[in-house]
Design a protein around this motif. Sequence first.
Motif, mmCIF file in Angstrom:
data_model
loop_
_atom_site.group_PDB
_atom_site.id
_atom_site.type_symbol
_atom_site.label_atom_id
_atom_site.label_comp_id
_atom_site.label_asym_id
_atom_site.label_seq_id
_atom_site.Cartn_x
_atom_site.Cartn_y
_atom_site.Cartn_z
ATOM 1 N N VAL A 224 2.334 1.037 -0.009
ATOM 2 C CA VAL A 224 1.798 0.935 1.349
ATOM 3 C C VAL A 224 1.468 -0.532 1.582
ATOM 4 O O VAL A 224 0.500 -1.053 1.040
ATOM 5 N N LEU A 225 2.332 -1.184 2.377
ATOM 6 C CA LEU A 225 2.196 -2.633 2.540
ATOM 7 C C LEU A 225 1.749 -2.973 3.963
ATOM 8 O O LEU A 225 2.453 -2.696 4.923
ATOM 9 N N SER A 226 0.557 -3.538 4.084
ATOM 10 C CA SER A 226 0.082 -3.962 5.415
ATOM 11 C C SER A 226 0.581 -5.374 5.690
ATOM 12 O O SER A 226 1.121 -6.027 4.815
ATOM 13 N N GLU A 227 0.335 -5.828 6.931
ATOM 14 C CA GLU A 227 0.716 -7.196 7.276
ATOM 15 C C GLU A 227 -0.163 -8.154 6.472
ATOM 16 O O GLU A 227 -1.392 -8.014 6.455
ATOM 17 N N LEU A 228 0.467 -9.104 5.781
ATOM 18 C CA LEU A 228 -0.301 -10.017 4.921
ATOM 19 C C LEU A 228 -0.245 -11.455 5.442
ATOM 20 O O LEU A 228 0.794 -11.891 5.930
ATOM 21 N N PRO A 229 -1.356 -12.174 5.361
ATOM 22 C CA PRO A 229 -1.339 -13.570 5.805
ATOM 23 C C PRO A 229 -0.512 -14.441 4.854
ATOM 24 O O PRO A 229 -0.436 -14.164 3.661
ATOM 25 N N GLN A 230 0.056 -15.471 5.440
ATOM 26 C CA GLN A 230 0.824 -16.429 4.652
ATOM 27 C C GLN A 230 -0.139 -17.232 3.782
ATOM 28 O O GLN A 230 -1.252 -17.539 4.196
ATOM 29 N N ALA A 231 0.284 -17.542 2.574
ATOM 30 C CA ALA A 231 -0.584 -18.331 1.676
ATOM 31 C C ALA A 231 -0.030 -19.744 1.542
ATOM 32 O O ALA A 231 1.090 -20.031 1.975
ATOM 33 N N TYR A 232 -0.826 -20.612 0.955
ATOM 34 C CA TYR A 232 -0.372 -21.968 0.675
ATOM 35 C C TYR A 232 -0.645 -22.218 -0.802
ATOM 36 O O TYR A 232 -1.803 -22.285 -1.224
ATOM 37 N N GLY A 233 0.426 -22.275 -1.604
ATOM 38 C CA GLY A 233 0.193 -22.413 -3.044
ATOM 39 C C GLY A 233 1.473 -22.693 -3.799
ATOM 40 O O GLY A 233 2.501 -23.030 -3.205
ATOM 41 N N ASP A 234 1.409 -22.549 -5.114
ATOM 42 C CA ASP A 234 2.571 -22.731 -5.981
ATOM 43 C C ASP A 234 3.266 -21.380 -6.111
ATOM 44 O O ASP A 234 2.707 -20.445 -6.674
ATOM 45 N N VAL A 235 4.464 -21.291 -5.582
ATOM 46 C CA VAL A 235 5.120 -19.981 -5.467
ATOM 47 C C VAL A 235 5.399 -19.370 -6.838
ATOM 48 O O VAL A 235 5.307 -18.155 -7.024
ATOM 49 N N ARG A 236 5.707 -20.205 -7.824
ATOM 50 C CA ARG A 236 5.985 -19.706 -9.168
ATOM 51 C C ARG A 236 4.737 -18.989 -9.716
ATOM 52 O O ARG A 236 4.815 -17.911 -10.268
ATOM 53 N N LEU A 237 3.596 -19.650 -9.539
ATOM 54 C CA LEU A 237 2.343 -19.088 -10.064
ATOM 55 C C LEU A 237 1.879 -17.877 -9.262
ATOM 56 O O LEU A 237 1.442 -16.879 -9.833
ATOM 57 N N LEU A 238 1.965 -17.967 -7.923
ATOM 58 C CA LEU A 238 1.499 -16.831 -7.122
ATOM 59 C C LEU A 238 2.400 -15.617 -7.328
ATOM 60 O O LEU A 238 1.946 -14.476 -7.265
ATOM 61 N N ARG A 239 3.672 -15.864 -7.624
ATOM 62 C CA ARG A 239 4.551 -14.741 -7.954
ATOM 63 C C ARG A 239 4.070 -14.065 -9.237
ATOM 64 O O ARG A 239 3.997 -12.845 -9.321
ATOM 65 N N ARG A 240 3.717 -14.900 -10.225
ATOM 66 C CA ARG A 240 3.178 -14.366 -11.484
ATOM 67 C C ARG A 240 1.915 -13.547 -11.233
ATOM 68 O O ARG A 240 1.711 -12.496 -11.823
ATOM 69 N N LEU A 241 1.075 -14.082 -10.353
ATOM 70 C CA LEU A 241 -0.190 -13.394 -10.039
ATOM 71 C C LEU A 241 0.077 -11.997 -9.478
ATOM 72 O O LEU A 241 -0.479 -10.999 -9.953
ATOM 73 N N PHE A 242 0.971 -11.924 -8.481
ATOM 74 C CA PHE A 242 1.245 -10.616 -7.877
ATOM 75 C C PHE A 242 2.045 -9.725 -8.832
ATOM 76 O O PHE A 242 1.901 -8.499 -8.802
ATOM 77 N N GLU A 243 2.867 -10.331 -9.696
ATOM 78 C CA GLU A 243 3.577 -9.547 -10.707
ATOM 79 C C GLU A 243 2.568 -8.815 -11.588
ATOM 80 O O GLU A 243 2.706 -7.627 -11.861
ATOM 81 N N GLN A 244 1.561 -9.549 -12.030
ATOM 82 C CA GLN A 244 0.544 -8.958 -12.899
ATOM 83 C C GLN A 244 -0.222 -7.852 -12.190
ATOM 84 O O GLN A 244 -0.397 -6.760 -12.720
ATOM 85 N N LEU A 245 -0.700 -8.161 -10.970
ATOM 86 C CA LEU A 245 -1.517 -7.182 -10.246
ATOM 87 C C LEU A 245 -0.716 -5.925 -9.916
ATOM 88 O O LEU A 245 -1.207 -4.801 -10.081
ATOM 89 N N LEU A 246 0.548 -6.120 -9.478
ATOM 90 C CA LEU A 246 1.362 -4.954 -9.114
ATOM 91 C C LEU A 246 1.773 -4.173 -10.355
ATOM 92 O O LEU A 246 1.767 -2.938 -10.346
ATOM 93 N N SER A 247 2.107 -4.912 -11.424
ATOM 94 C CA SER A 247 2.515 -4.208 -12.640
ATOM 95 C C SER A 247 1.339 -3.392 -13.188
ATOM 96 O O SER A 247 1.514 -2.261 -13.652
ATOM 97 N N ASN A 248 0.140 -3.931 -13.099
ATOM 98 C CA ASN A 248 -1.050 -3.170 -13.504
ATOM 99 C C ASN A 248 -1.234 -1.944 -12.623
ATOM 100 O O ASN A 248 -1.502 -0.845 -13.115
ATOM 101 N N ALA A 249 -1.132 -2.157 -11.309
ATOM 102 C CA ALA A 249 -1.350 -1.056 -10.373
ATOM 103 C C ALA A 249 -0.347 0.062 -10.631
ATOM 104 O O ALA A 249 -0.709 1.248 -10.639
ATOM 105 N N ILE A 250 0.917 -0.317 -10.869
ATOM 106 C CA ILE A 250 1.951 0.694 -11.124
ATOM 107 C C ILE A 250 1.684 1.382 -12.462
ATOM 108 O O ILE A 250 1.736 2.605 -12.574
ATOM 109 N N LYS A 251 1.345 0.533 -13.467
ATOM 110 C CA LYS A 251 1.119 1.065 -14.817
ATOM 111 C C LYS A 251 -0.056 2.053 -14.838
ATOM 112 O O LYS A 251 0.063 3.162 -15.344
ATOM 113 N N PHE A 252 -1.171 1.652 -14.239
ATOM 114 C CA PHE A 252 -2.372 2.485 -14.347
ATOM 115 C C PHE A 252 -2.382 3.675 -13.391
ATOM 116 O O PHE A 252 -3.281 4.505 -13.438
#
Lengths: 349, 148
Positions: A224-252
Motif C-alpha cells: 500500500v503505497l501513498s504519495e511520498l515526498p521527494q527526498a534530497y540525498g545520496d541515492v545509493r544510500l537511501l536505496r539501501r535504507l529502504f531495502e533494509q526497511l522493506l526487506s524487514n517489513a516483508i520478512k517479519f
Amino acid sequence: MSTSQARSGDNEVRPWLAVAVGIASAAVAVWVARAAAAGSPNLALVLLGVGLLIGALLGGLIYVGQVAIARARALERSNRALAEDLDARIGAEQGLRELNEELEERVAERTADLERAVEELESLNYTVSHDLKSPLGAILNFASILEEDYADVLDDTGRDFLARISSSAHGALAMMEGLLDFSRIGRDPLELEPIAVEALVRDVFDDECARRAGAGLNGRPELVLSELPQAYGDVRLLRRLFEQLLSNAIKFSSKCADARVAVSGDAKNGEGHYVVRDNGVGFDMRHANKLFGVFERLHTQDEFEGGGLGLAMVARIAQRHGGRVWAEATPGEGASFHVALPGAREGRR
Amino acid sequence: MSPILIIEDDPSDVAVAMRAFRKHRLDDKVEILRDGQQAIDLLRESAGEPATGRARTPRVIFLDLKMPRVDGFEVLRELRENAATRAVPVVVVSSSNREADVRESYRLGANSFLVKRFEPGRPGEFMVDAARYWLDLNRVPEPARRGD
C-alpha cells in the motif's frame, strides 16, 4: 591608595578662612570709617557700608573658590579612578579574549584528535575485517573440499561436524562483509541529489520480492503505497535504507496470512517523514532501544534470518543525511519504522 | 609460457585454485608464481627470448593485489609498460571489493576485477569460470613484435 589619602587634605573646604577674611575686611572698614568720622559722619557711614560689603564679598569669593577647587579635585580624582577602572576592564577583556582563543584552539585540537581517532578506528575496522576474510575463506574452501573429496572416510557425525565448521565460517564471513559494508557507509562521501522516493520504494519492493522468490522464501505481501515526498540525498544510500526497511517489513510479516506493507509519508518544514508499516510479528517496545544497535537482534536466527546489521545501517544512513529514525510496535500486530530526512520537497517527481 | 598464469602469494588460495583446475583437467595449462618481482622478471625474460613459435606470454594472467614486496598494482603497471605484455588480459583477483582498489586496477589497465568467492561446494571454481571465458571466448590482438 596611600597617595590619594595624602592628597585628600588639600581638597577640604576651609570655611574659617573665608570667615576670617570677612572679619578682617570688616575690621579694616570699621577702622577706616572711624578715621573718616572725624571729618564727615556721612562719608564714614558710606565707607563702613562699602567696607563691610567688600569684606562679605571677599569672604564669599574665597568660600566659593574653595568649593570650586574642592569639586575640581574630586572630579579629577574620580576621573583618575574611572581611568584606572577602564584600564582594568580592558585588561580583563583582553584576558577573556585570550582565554576564548585558547579555548577555541583547544576545542579545534580535540575535534581533530577525535576525527583522527574515528578515522583510525574505521580504518582498523576495515583492515581487520578485510584481513580476516582470507583465513575464513580458506576454512570454507577446505571444509568444502573435505566434504567432497573425503566424504567416504567420514561418518555421519564427521560430516555433521564439517557442516557446522562450514556454517560457522559462513556466519563469520557474512558478519565481516556486513561490517565492511557498515564502515563503508560511514566513510564514503555523500553524493546528494533529488530522489523520487515513491518510484524508488516501488522498485526496491519488487526487487526484494523477486529476491525472496528466487531464494525459495514465501510471501509477497500487498504493498500500500501513498504519495511520498521527494527526498534530497545520496541515492545509493537511501536505496539501501529502504531495502533494509522493506526487506524487514516483508520478512517479519511473511508468516502472516494477509501480509500487508504500507509506505506513507509527508513533508513539513523541509523535512521529509517516511513510515514503513507492516502487520507482522512486531516487537516488544521494551526492547526498542536495542533495535538500531550493531549486531542486535530481537528474534532468533531460527525464527527469522538476518545478520543484525540492517537497522544499524538504516540508522547510520539517516544520521549521515542529518536525519533520524525511530520505531513503534506491538507484539503480534506489526511494526512502524519512521525515517525523517531534511531537505525534502513536497509532491512527486 | 603456459596459457594461464596465476600470480598469488597465499598458499591456501593456490591449493584451492589448483584443485579446481585439476578437476576440470586444465591444471597442465596453469603456471603459478608466488610473488610480484618473480613475475616481472619472468615476463621480461620470456619476452626477450629468441622466437620458437611458442607463445612468449600467457593468454590470461590472474593477479592478486596484496602481495609482499612488489604488489599487484606494480606488476600491473610493469605489464602495461612492456610492449610484449601490453595486450595480455589481466584479471585482478582480490579479497577486497574496495572501490578505490577496483578503480585503481582499471586505471592501470586491468581487464577484469574479481572479488574472491567462497561458494559452498564450488571452491575455487570462479577462477576456472573466468579462465574459460578468457581462453575460449575472448580474443586479443596478436602480441606486439619487437620494434613495434
